[in-house]
Design a protein around this motif. Sequence first.
Motif, PDB file in Angstrom:
ATOM      1  N   ASP A 128      -1.333   6.638   1.339  1.00 52.17           N
ATOM      2  CA  ASP A 128      -1.234   7.053   2.742  1.00 52.17           C
ATOM      3  C   ASP A 128      -1.159   5.827   3.664  1.00 52.17           C
TER       4      ASP A 128
ATOM      5  N   ARG B 227      -1.684   5.576   6.743  1.00 59.24           N
ATOM      6  CA  ARG B 227      -2.751   5.511   7.743  1.00 59.24           C
ATOM      7  C   ARG B 227      -3.958   4.745   7.204  1.00 59.24           C
ATOM      8  N   ILE B 228      -4.276   4.939   5.946  1.00 57.07           N
ATOM      9  CA  ILE B 228      -5.392   4.195   5.337  1.00 57.07           C
ATOM     10  C   ILE B 228      -4.988   2.736   5.136  1.00 57.07           C
TER      11      ILE B 228
ATOM     12  N   TRP C 203       0.821  -1.214   0.000  1.00 60.04           N
ATOM     13  CA  TRP C 203       0.000   0.000   0.000  1.00 60.04           C
ATOM     14  C   TRP C 203       0.856   1.266   0.000  1.00 60.04           C
TER      15      TRP C 203
END
Length: 128
Positions: free
Chosen positions: A101, A103-104, A94
Amino acid sequence: MKQHATEAVRYFINGVVAAAVHYSVLNFNLLVLHMQSAGIANFIAACVGISASFLGSRYFVFRNHTGSLASQAPKFVVFYGLLAVMQGAVLAVWTDWLHLDYRIGFLVALVLQVICSYLGNKFVIFKA
C-alpha cells in the motif's frame, strides 16, 4: 530552552502542513491523473511539498536565521532534492516492486524525511 521547544512545535506544524500538501498532490497524481508509477507521482508531489516546507522553515520555524535567501535556497533545494530522491526510491520499492500500500510506504518514507530534514535544516541550512 523555551526557544527550542517553540521551534520544535513550529517545526512540527510546518511539517504537518508540508506533508499534507505533499500527500494531497500524491493522491491527486495517482487518483485523478491516474499516473502509473507511484515513484514518479511521489517525486512530483515532493517538489510541491518541498516548496511549502522551505517557505515555512524560512519564515515560520527558523526565524532567527542569519543567512540570506540567496544562500539558503540553493542549499535547501539540493538537500531536499536528495530527500525527494530518497523518498521516491522508498515509495518505488515499497509500492512498485513489493506491491504494498502506497499510503503506508508514504508514512515510512516520511519518518525518514522528517528526521533528516530537521537535522539538515537546523544545523546546515538555517543555522543561526
